[in-house]
Design an enzyme around this catalytic site. Structure first.
Site, PDB file in Angstrom:
ATOM      1  N   ASP A  78      98.540-133.501  34.429  1.00 41.03           N
ATOM      2  CA  ASP A  78      99.538-133.099  33.443  1.00 41.03           C
ATOM      3  C   ASP A  78      99.861-131.614  33.536  1.00 41.03           C
ATOM      4  OD1 ASP A  78      99.476-135.692  32.628  1.00 41.03           O
ATOM      5  OD2 ASP A  78      99.320-135.227  30.498  1.00 41.03           O
ATOM      6  N   ASP A 120      94.008-137.366  31.522  1.00 45.43           N
ATOM      7  CA  ASP A 120      94.795-137.850  30.397  1.00 45.43           C
ATOM      8  C   ASP A 120      95.146-139.337  30.375  1.00 45.43           C
ATOM      9  OD1 ASP A 120      94.949-135.014  30.742  1.00 45.43           O
ATOM     10  OD2 ASP A 120      96.511-134.974  29.238  1.00 45.43           O
ATOM     11  N   GLU A 442     105.403-133.970  27.594  1.00 38.75           N
ATOM     12  CA  GLU A 442     104.652-133.035  26.757  1.00 38.75           C
ATOM     13  C   GLU A 442     105.414-131.716  26.666  1.00 38.75           C
ATOM     14  OE1 GLU A 442     100.054-134.491  27.414  1.00 38.75           O
ATOM     15  OE2 GLU A 442     100.771-132.744  28.518  1.00 38.75           O
ATOM     16  N   SER A 468     100.813-131.600  24.677  1.00 35.08           N
ATOM     17  CA  SER A 468      99.517-131.536  25.342  1.00 35.08           C
ATOM     18  C   SER A 468      98.450-131.263  24.293  1.00 35.08           C
ATOM     19  CB  SER A 468      99.526-130.404  26.372  1.00 35.08           C
ATOM     20  OG  SER A 468      98.219-130.073  26.768  1.00 35.08           O
TER      21      SER A 468
END
Length: 554
Positions: A78, A120, A442, A468
């Site tokens: 991410d 994640d 995000e 996030s």
């Protein structure tokens, strides 16, 4: 044995021949075949070392009399995908991971599975797959990264994103920027704070699918390798006792996980993933029930980005099990839930102690009498929105200001860099939801820039996208319905007043219904072009954030 479907009897001569082509012996084929789902790759810091742990799992399986066979799973970093089109592919990888594990485990009927994730979407995707398959399973994560240091200060990944805003204002020299860049992430592991990866690893332990220590033992600690060996041995016990994921994950254990979530102050993304995991178990988890748990649970820890404590500090303080021990003492846990240890939650925490009461506080000294996450409702979020209130400054718990409206994250970042956002504003970023994005990106870049610019104490941000776990401040996401689905967020105009009252769980657009009705008559959704492929299919199938952004049942 389930694996007999692919190895036993005269009709399986060709199958055994193929196994022997890989060097397996008759003795190995007579044993249970244990699949190991390995998400190692060279693009995610949390995953670069996973082959070492997979080798340890294999050793444990062999010690206990099984035959381990590993296969891969994809993973998106991410942090590296952040702030560009790559982030559209992050959340959507969760469904792909669940599907690909299902494919592998159905095409090759393993007797049991050991999952080795770390970051994640990989963790929830694998948990969803484990429930879908419902064969004996256990998880062992790669473990958190250690904190970095620069200029005598402890750092995590969130500091690097916040440095962007500070650098944009000229607050940092080139030497300071390089010091932060070089030293914030010192090695392998999931980024050191209570971001989404570590939140989900802690949730895996709290719900009972990982052994004690799964969420907090640092990646570089030899205890992590020993934990992987123990997981390899333990899966053979779970197989013998026929303890399956749906025996472990149920309404009671999900209640435990959410309670731990609120006490730990985990990422707001847990409110996206836990309902999706529950969905695979046939359990409906709504936002109202999540809020009720939050209201009843004290916020006992304050980890980065909300504070300076990291996962390694939490581990030394007793880890997730010590937090569970605190919560059980307050009568907030179901201690009779079975776990991957083969024992109950109560048995697991029997001899556990809190080793640092400043890191894991008591109810009397808690950071807040209620949990680290809150669900907000109002005409701007009829189906709910989520905020990590444990990372909101006190002065921003109640805020009202004019809307500054953007139809993409990039437009907002450009406005921030141009100095167009002022104290008191409420930033609205829309058409970033599951369908609208598509992919529900995000918004770490704008939230970090606000913090780096010193605006997190005076500017709020609301979005139908998500955040996030590294985001902090008055950052309210998952607004449902999203703009692309006709939600009121799509009707907000520049300068409209928005009222945020986190203690009262309210998020309101201060525009009368008559005006909104007129706006709706001329409203047309912004449809962002996407290439043919997975994004287009995802947009067609995905449901709202308040239901976990799962695929619609066909």
């Amino acid at each position: 044995m389930r694996s007999d479907q692919m190895k036993a009897g005269i009709t399986r001569i060709p199958h055994r021949s193929l196994f022997k082509a890989m060097g397996l012996t008759d003795e190995e084929l007579r044993r249970p075949i244990i699949g190991i789902v390995n998400s190692q790759n060279d693009i995610i810091p949390g995953h670069v070392h996973l082959n070492t742990l997979v080798d340890a799992v294999k050793a444990g399986v062999r010690i206990a009399g099984g035959t381990p066979l590993a296969f891969p799973a994809i993973g998106v970093c991410d942090g590296i995908a952040m702030g560009h089109d790559g982030m559209r592919y992050s959340l959507i990888s969760r469904e792909h991971i669940a599907d690909s594990v299902e494919i592998m485990a159905m095409a090759h009927p393993f007797d049991a599975l050991v999952f080795v994730p770390n970051c994640d979407k990989i963790i929830p995707g694998m948990l969803m797959a484990s429930l879908r398959l419902n064969i004996p399973s256990i998880f062992v994560s790669g473990g958190p990264m250690l904190a970095g240091f620069a200029d005598g200060k402890k750092l995590t990944l969130s500091n690097t994103f916040e440095a962007v805003g500070a650098a944009g204002l000229g607050k940092l020299t080139e030497e300071q920027i390089m010091d932060i860049e070089d030293n914030s992430c010192p090695g392998c592991g999931s980024c050191a704070g209570m971001f989404t990866a570590n939140s989900m690893n802690c949730m895996t332990e709290a719900v009972g699918m990982g052994l004690p220590g799964n969420g907090t033992i640092p990646a570089v600690n030899a205890k992590r390798v020993r934990l992987a060996k123990q997981a390899g041995m333990k899966i053979m016990e779970l197989l013998e006792k026929n303890i399956r994921p749906r025996d472990i994950i149920n309404e009671k254990s999900l209640h435990n996980a959410l309670t731990a979530d609120m006490a730990l102050g985990c990422s707001s993304n847990t409110v996206l993933h836990l309902p999706a995991i529950a969905h695979e178990a046939g359990i409906r988890m709504d936002l109202a029930s999540i809020n009720a748990i939050s209201k009843a649970t004290p916020h006992l820890t304050k980890l980065s980005p909300a504070g300076s404590t990291t996962l390694a500090d939490l581990d030394l303080a007793g880890g997730v099990q010590a937090v569970l021990k605190r919560l059980a003492g307050y009568g907030l846990l179901n201690t009779d839930c079975v776990t991957a240890t083969g024992r109950t939650v109560g048995e697991n925490i029997g001899n556990v102690a809190v080793k640092d009461p400043e890191i894991i506080r008591s109810r009397e000294s808690a950071y807040s009498p209620d949990g680290g996450l809150a669900i907000l409702w109002g005409n701007l979020a009829l189906d709910g929105a989520v905020v990590k209130k444990g990372a909101v400054l006190p002065e921003m718990m109640v805020h009202q200001g004019p809307a500054r409206v953007f139809n993409s994250e990039e437009d907002c970042v450009d406005a921030l860099l141009a100095g167009k956002i002022k104290a008191g504003d409420v930033i609205v970023i829309r058409y970033e939801g599951p369908k609208g994005g598509p992919g529900m990106r995000e918004m770490l870049s704008p939230t970090s820039m606000l913090a780096g610019m010193g605006l997190d104490s005076s500017v709020a941000l609301v979005t139908d996208g998500r955040f996030s776990g590294a985001s902090r401040g008055s950052s309210i996401g998952h607004i449902s319905p999203e703009a692309a689905a006709g939600g009121v967020i799509g009707l907000v105009e520049e300068g409209d007043r928005i009222n945020i009252d986190i203690p009262a769980n309210k998020l309101e657009l201060l525009v009368d219904e008559g005006t909104l009705a007129k706006r709706r008559e001329s409203w047309k959704p912004v449809i962002k072009p996407v290439p043919d492929g997975y994004l287009k299919r995802y947009r067609r199938l995905v449901t709202s954030a308040n239901t976990g952004a799962v695929f619609a049942d066909e």
